[in-house]
Design a protein around this motif. Structure first.
Motif, PDB file in Angstrom:
ATOM      1  N   THR A 181      -4.644  29.940 -23.388  1.00  0.00           N
ATOM      2  CA  THR A 181      -5.213  30.581 -22.200  1.00  0.00           C
ATOM      3  C   THR A 181      -5.290  32.077 -22.417  1.00  0.00           C
ATOM      4  O   THR A 181      -4.753  32.626 -23.358  1.00  0.00           O
ATOM      5  CB  THR A 181      -4.357  30.292 -20.950  1.00  0.00           C
ATOM      6  N   SER A 182      -5.958  32.747 -21.509  1.00  0.00           N
ATOM      7  CA  SER A 182      -6.124  34.196 -21.631  1.00  0.00           C
ATOM      8  C   SER A 182      -4.782  34.905 -21.494  1.00  0.00           C
ATOM      9  O   SER A 182      -3.840  34.387 -20.918  1.00  0.00           O
ATOM     10  CB  SER A 182      -7.094  34.683 -20.565  1.00  0.00           C
ATOM     11  N   LEU A 211      -3.205  37.149 -19.616  1.00  0.00           N
ATOM     12  CA  LEU A 211      -3.187  37.883 -18.360  1.00  0.00           C
ATOM     13  C   LEU A 211      -1.780  37.930 -17.791  1.00  0.00           C
ATOM     14  O   LEU A 211      -1.069  36.930 -17.780  1.00  0.00           O
ATOM     15  CB  LEU A 211      -4.129  37.220 -17.343  1.00  0.00           C
ATOM     16  N   SER A 261       0.942  38.294 -14.765  1.00  0.00           N
ATOM     17  CA  SER A 261       1.041  37.870 -13.371  1.00  0.00           C
ATOM     18  C   SER A 261       2.307  38.490 -12.785  1.00  0.00           C
ATOM     19  O   SER A 261       3.381  38.392 -13.387  1.00  0.00           O
ATOM     20  CB  SER A 261       1.101  36.348 -13.285  1.00  0.00           C
ATOM     21  N   HIS A 283      -0.228  36.405  -6.468  1.00  0.00           N
ATOM     22  CA  HIS A 283      -1.617  36.302  -6.917  1.00  0.00           C
ATOM     23  C   HIS A 283      -1.649  35.987  -8.409  1.00  0.00           C
ATOM     24  O   HIS A 283      -1.037  36.670  -9.211  1.00  0.00           O
ATOM     25  CB  HIS A 283      -2.326  37.628  -6.636  1.00  0.00           C
ATOM     26  N   THR A 284      -2.368  34.933  -8.766  1.00  0.00           N
ATOM     27  CA  THR A 284      -2.553  34.597 -10.167  1.00  0.00           C
ATOM     28  C   THR A 284      -3.969  34.973 -10.557  1.00  0.00           C
ATOM     29  O   THR A 284      -4.925  34.490  -9.946  1.00  0.00           O
ATOM     30  CB  THR A 284      -2.333  33.091 -10.403  1.00  0.00           C
ATOM     31  N   PRO A 285      -4.124  35.871 -11.519  1.00  0.00           N
ATOM     32  CA  PRO A 285      -5.469  36.325 -11.887  1.00  0.00           C
ATOM     33  C   PRO A 285      -6.306  35.182 -12.459  1.00  0.00           C
ATOM     34  O   PRO A 285      -5.797  34.328 -13.170  1.00  0.00           O
ATOM     35  CB  PRO A 285      -5.211  37.403 -12.933  1.00  0.00           C
ATOM     36  N   GLN A 286      -7.566  35.192 -12.120  1.00  0.00           N
ATOM     37  CA  GLN A 286      -8.494  34.176 -12.617  1.00  0.00           C
ATOM     38  C   GLN A 286      -9.524  34.827 -13.534  1.00  0.00           C
ATOM     39  O   GLN A 286     -10.509  35.389 -13.064  1.00  0.00           O
ATOM     40  CB  GLN A 286      -9.213  33.502 -11.444  1.00  0.00           C
ATOM     41  N   GLU A 287      -9.263  34.792 -14.812  1.00  0.00           N
ATOM     42  CA  GLU A 287     -10.208  35.288 -15.819  1.00  0.00           C
ATOM     43  C   GLU A 287     -10.714  36.703 -15.549  1.00  0.00           C
ATOM     44  O   GLU A 287     -11.879  36.994 -15.730  1.00  0.00           O
ATOM     45  CB  GLU A 287     -11.383  34.314 -15.956  1.00  0.00           C
ATOM     46  N   ASP A 288      -9.839  37.562 -15.087  1.00  0.00           N
ATOM     47  CA  ASP A 288     -10.179  38.970 -14.881  1.00  0.00           C
ATOM     48  C   ASP A 288      -9.481  39.755 -15.991  1.00  0.00           C
ATOM     49  O   ASP A 288      -8.256  39.870 -15.998  1.00  0.00           O
ATOM     50  CB  ASP A 288      -9.707  39.431 -13.499  1.00  0.00           C
ATOM     51  N   SER A 289     -10.242  40.280 -16.911  1.00  0.00           N
ATOM     52  CA  SER A 289      -9.665  40.912 -18.097  1.00  0.00           C
ATOM     53  C   SER A 289      -8.822  42.140 -17.768  1.00  0.00           C
ATOM     54  O   SER A 289      -8.016  42.574 -18.584  1.00  0.00           O
ATOM     55  CB  SER A 289     -10.764  41.297 -19.085  1.00  0.00           C
TER      56      SER A 289
END
Length: 127
Positions: free
Chosen positions: A52-53, A55, A57, A74-80
């Motif tokens: 997975t990316s 990122l 959290s 908040h869990t980031p969703q594909e935000d670089s």
């Protein structure tokens, strides 16, 4: 704060720079609200070997006087942008600040209800 702040890092060794940044944000929140009862911050560091990316959290659990809980998970969703730990910490505390302000307004009774909004729109003169 009544209890010491608990900062934990999952997936990495503790970072002094991130711990200092978190402490600065907590001081700002205490100035904003006046007093926090307790705070737990969990920094989840991405696993370098995972598919997975990468990122970060940040999870924050705050307790305000009167047993008011504020949770930021908040869990980031594909935000670089969340691959930068400083951005992830800043974003989490921005969300916490907004939630504290919202809870404080509700405590003071400064919440608008639907009927007040409808009445105000009806009172406007036609344009």
């Amino acid at each position: 704060m009544e209890t010491p702040v608990r900062i934990s890092f999952q997936g990495s060794t503790p970072s002094e720079a991130l711990s200092n940044l978190i402490s600065e944000h907590l001081e700002t929140l205490e100035r904003l609200h006046g007093r926090l009862t307790s705070c737990q911050v969990v920094v989840q560091v991405p696993d370098r070997h995972h598919r997975t990316s990468n990122l970060y959290s940040i999870n924050i659990h705050l307790v305000l006087p009167g047993n008011i809980d504020i949770n930021v998970d908040h869990t980031p969703q594909e935000d670089s942008r969340f691959s930068d730990p400083v951005f992830a910490v800043n974003d989490a505390f921005r969300r916490a600040k907004r939630l504290i302000k919202e809870k404080s307004r509700k405590q003071r009774g400064e919440v608008k209800n639907l009927h007040e909004r409808v009445d105000r729109t009806l009172d406007r003169p036609p344009s």
